[in-house]
Write a protein that holds these residues in place. Sequence first.
Motif, PDB file in Angstrom:
ATOM      1  N   ILE A  51       0.814  -1.149   0.009  1.00 32.50           N
ATOM      2  CA  ILE A  51      -0.059  -0.083  -0.181  1.00 32.50           C
ATOM      3  C   ILE A  51       1.081   1.418  -0.121  1.00 32.50           C
ATOM      4  N   GLN A  52       1.922   1.286   0.764  1.00 33.50           N
ATOM      5  CA  GLN A  52       2.885   2.398   0.825  1.00 33.50           C
ATOM      6  C   GLN A  52       3.570   2.614  -0.519  1.00 33.50           C
ATOM      7  N   MET A  53       3.998   1.517  -1.062  1.00 35.06           N
ATOM      8  CA  MET A  53       4.768   1.588  -2.350  1.00 35.06           C
ATOM      9  C   MET A  53       3.840   1.923  -3.311  1.00 35.06           C
ATOM     10  N   SER A  54       2.450   1.918  -3.339  1.00 32.63           N
ATOM     11  CA  SER A  54       1.559   2.071  -4.453  1.00 32.63           C
ATOM     12  C   SER A  54       1.709   3.498  -5.339  1.00 32.63           C
ATOM     13  N   PHE A  55       2.001   4.557  -4.429  1.00 33.35           N
ATOM     14  CA  PHE A  55       2.009   6.027  -4.990  1.00 33.35           C
ATOM     15  C   PHE A  55       3.158   6.191  -5.608  1.00 33.35           C
ATOM     16  N   PRO A  56       4.375   5.959  -5.180  1.00 35.88           N
ATOM     17  CA  PRO A  56       5.526   6.142  -5.875  1.00 35.88           C
ATOM     18  C   PRO A  56       5.697   5.265  -6.935  1.00 35.88           C
ATOM     19  N   ALA A  57       5.245   4.021  -6.747  1.00 36.65           N
ATOM     20  CA  ALA A  57       5.342   2.909  -8.068  1.00 36.65           C
ATOM     21  C   ALA A  57       4.541   3.507  -9.306  1.00 36.65           C
ATOM     22  N   MET A  58       3.358   4.116  -8.999  1.00 34.62           N
ATOM     23  CA  MET A  58       2.459   4.463 -10.054  1.00 34.62           C
ATOM     24  C   MET A  58       3.037   5.681 -10.694  1.00 34.62           C
ATOM     25  N   ALA A  59       3.596   6.616  -9.826  1.00 34.44           N
ATOM     26  CA  ALA A  59       4.127   7.761 -10.411  1.00 34.44           C
ATOM     27  C   ALA A  59       5.383   7.413 -11.203  1.00 34.44           C
ATOM     28  N   LEU A  60       6.232   6.270 -10.943  1.00 33.76           N
ATOM     29  CA  LEU A  60       7.326   5.856 -11.645  1.00 33.76           C
ATOM     30  C   LEU A  60       6.860   5.357 -12.965  1.00 33.76           C
ATOM     31  N   LEU A  61       5.872   4.670 -12.954  1.00 37.51           N
ATOM     32  CA  LEU A  61       5.236   4.193 -14.160  1.00 37.51           C
ATOM     33  C   LEU A  61       4.798   5.400 -14.988  1.00 37.51           C
ATOM     34  N   ALA A  62       4.105   6.285 -14.586  1.00 40.07           N
ATOM     35  CA  ALA A  62       3.554   7.484 -15.067  1.00 40.07           C
ATOM     36  C   ALA A  62       4.629   8.443 -15.658  1.00 40.07           C
ATOM     37  N   ARG A  63       5.495   8.742 -14.957  1.00 41.30           N
ATOM     38  CA  ARG A  63       6.610   9.967 -15.189  1.00 41.30           C
ATOM     39  C   ARG A  63       7.835   9.514 -15.205  1.00 41.30           C
ATOM     40  N   GLY A  64       8.129   8.351 -14.949  1.00 48.01           N
ATOM     41  CA  GLY A  64       9.684   7.947 -14.661  1.00 48.01           C
ATOM     42  C   GLY A  64      10.512   7.833 -16.010  1.00 48.01           C
ATOM     43  N   GLY A  65       9.879   7.663 -17.079  1.00 46.21           N
ATOM     44  CA  GLY A  65      10.342   7.515 -18.458  1.00 46.21           C
ATOM     45  C   GLY A  65      11.166   6.415 -18.554  1.00 46.21           C
ATOM     46  N   VAL A  66      10.816   5.165 -18.006  1.00 41.96           N
ATOM     47  CA  VAL A  66      11.529   4.100 -17.644  1.00 41.96           C
ATOM     48  C   VAL A  66      10.811   3.005 -18.623  1.00 41.96           C
ATOM     49  N   ASP A  67      11.208   2.258 -19.794  1.00 40.22           N
ATOM     50  CA  ASP A  67      10.491   1.339 -20.416  1.00 40.22           C
ATOM     51  C   ASP A  67      10.497   0.031 -20.041  1.00 40.22           C
ATOM     52  N   HIS A  68       9.765  -1.016 -20.189  1.00 41.11           N
ATOM     53  CA  HIS A  68       9.703  -2.503 -20.031  1.00 41.11           C
ATOM     54  C   HIS A  68       9.881  -2.464 -18.627  1.00 41.11           C
ATOM     55  N   LEU A  69       8.692  -2.568 -17.927  1.00 46.78           N
ATOM     56  CA  LEU A  69       8.767  -2.711 -16.536  1.00 46.78           C
ATOM     57  C   LEU A  69       7.268  -3.872 -16.253  1.00 46.78           C
ATOM     58  N   PRO A  70       7.507  -5.069 -16.865  1.00 45.63           N
ATOM     59  CA  PRO A  70       6.363  -5.961 -16.843  1.00 45.63           C
ATOM     60  C   PRO A  70       5.954  -6.257 -15.640  1.00 45.63           C
ATOM     61  N   HIS A  71       6.682  -6.583 -14.774  1.00 42.90           N
ATOM     62  CA  HIS A  71       6.378  -7.031 -13.255  1.00 42.90           C
ATOM     63  C   HIS A  71       5.976  -5.969 -12.416  1.00 42.90           C
ATOM     64  N   LEU A  72       6.396  -4.528 -12.664  1.00 41.80           N
ATOM     65  CA  LEU A  72       5.884  -3.633 -11.859  1.00 41.80           C
ATOM     66  C   LEU A  72       4.379  -3.131 -12.531  1.00 41.80           C
ATOM     67  N   THR A  73       4.291  -3.326 -13.782  1.00 42.77           N
ATOM     68  CA  THR A  73       2.934  -3.155 -14.465  1.00 42.77           C
ATOM     69  C   THR A  73       1.795  -4.311 -14.182  1.00 42.77           C
ATOM     70  N   GLN A  74       2.301  -5.497 -13.885  1.00 42.57           N
ATOM     71  CA  GLN A  74       1.488  -6.416 -13.490  1.00 42.57           C
ATOM     72  C   GLN A  74       1.085  -6.303 -11.986  1.00 42.57           C
ATOM     73  N   TRP A  75       1.878  -5.992 -11.166  1.00 49.02           N
ATOM     74  CA  TRP A  75       1.736  -5.612  -9.697  1.00 49.02           C
ATOM     75  C   TRP A  75       0.436  -4.541  -9.505  1.00 49.02           C
ATOM     76  N   VAL A  76       0.425  -3.591 -10.535  1.00 51.50           N
ATOM     77  CA  VAL A  76      -0.086  -2.291 -10.447  1.00 51.50           C
ATOM     78  C   VAL A  76      -1.414  -2.971 -11.097  1.00 51.50           C
ATOM     79  N   GLN A  77      -1.797  -3.949 -11.983  1.00 49.97           N
ATOM     80  CA  GLN A  77      -2.869  -4.425 -12.187  1.00 49.97           C
ATOM     81  C   GLN A  77      -3.549  -5.302 -11.238  1.00 49.97           C
ATOM     82  N   ARG A  78      -2.840  -5.859 -10.695  1.00 47.35           N
ATOM     83  CA  ARG A  78      -3.402  -6.727  -9.386  1.00 47.35           C
ATOM     84  C   ARG A  78      -3.822  -5.804  -8.529  1.00 47.35           C
ATOM     85  N   ILE A  79      -3.113  -4.856  -8.101  1.00 45.53           N
ATOM     86  CA  ILE A  79      -3.768  -3.757  -7.096  1.00 45.53           C
ATOM     87  C   ILE A  79      -5.218  -3.201  -7.678  1.00 45.53           C
TER      88      ILE A  79
END
Length: 222
Positions: A173-201
């Motif tokens: 729960i604590q990681m959700s905010f920065p992890a979603m911000a990382l996907l939205a504005r981090g500019g890093v490609d190919h993060l499939p496991h992080l993307t799936q973790w967000v989808q599970r949430i």
Amino acid sequence: MLTVHHLNQSRSQRVLWALEELQLPYQIVSYQRGKNMLAPAELKDIHPLGKSPVVEDNDYILAESGAILEYLQETYDSVQRFRPQSIEDKLQYRFWLHYAEGSLMPLLLMKLVFVSLGKPPVPFGMRTLGNALGKGIQKAWLDQQVETHARFIEEHLSRHRWFAGAELSMADIQMSFPAMALLARGGVDHLPHLTQWVQRIEQRPAWQRAIERGGPFTLPGG
Ligand SMILES: N[C@@H](CCC(=O)N[C@@H](CS)C(=O)NCC(=O)O)C(=O)O
């Protein structure tokens, strides 16, 4: 009844989600960010820092999302559903609870600031310089840092379904905010496991109830 002082598009989404997971009754006092993205001054009447989230419970005024999540877990999670039990998982739990705001979020806030240097409210005549400065710092230093953190998180999630063990915990729960911000504005490609973790949430009924009560959560702001 427990009260959440909730700012739109903010870290208080995590507290609403935690309360929904814990199935606790609560009320929301809503605040809207101004044009400058800051919280309205009334929030300072509740807590001197004027940031969200702030929670009122049992005559306590609680600020700082990690501290609030730990308080909720210790006070209301009598069966320890959201805190792992093994020593190894507890070490991970503590690490990610601190890492979210202590290490990852400052980098993403810097990203937000440096991307904004070429835009209002920077005075018109300084925007070209601001834009060049922002891009230069991102290229020379910041983007490499963000990339290192993103790969570190991705590697962890390639081996673990949740951040601290086999089940969702307050660390997720604590990681959700920065992890979603990382996907939205981090500019890093190919993060499939992080993307799936967000989808599970996002598939969790408690997450969806928190959005219904707190309002849309699209792009985490600073
Ligand atoms: N580390 C604090 C950060 C609190 C914080 O900066 N909250 C932001 C919302 S995401 C805020 O209130 N921003 C509005 C402002 O600074 O006026 C926490 O995790 O609770």
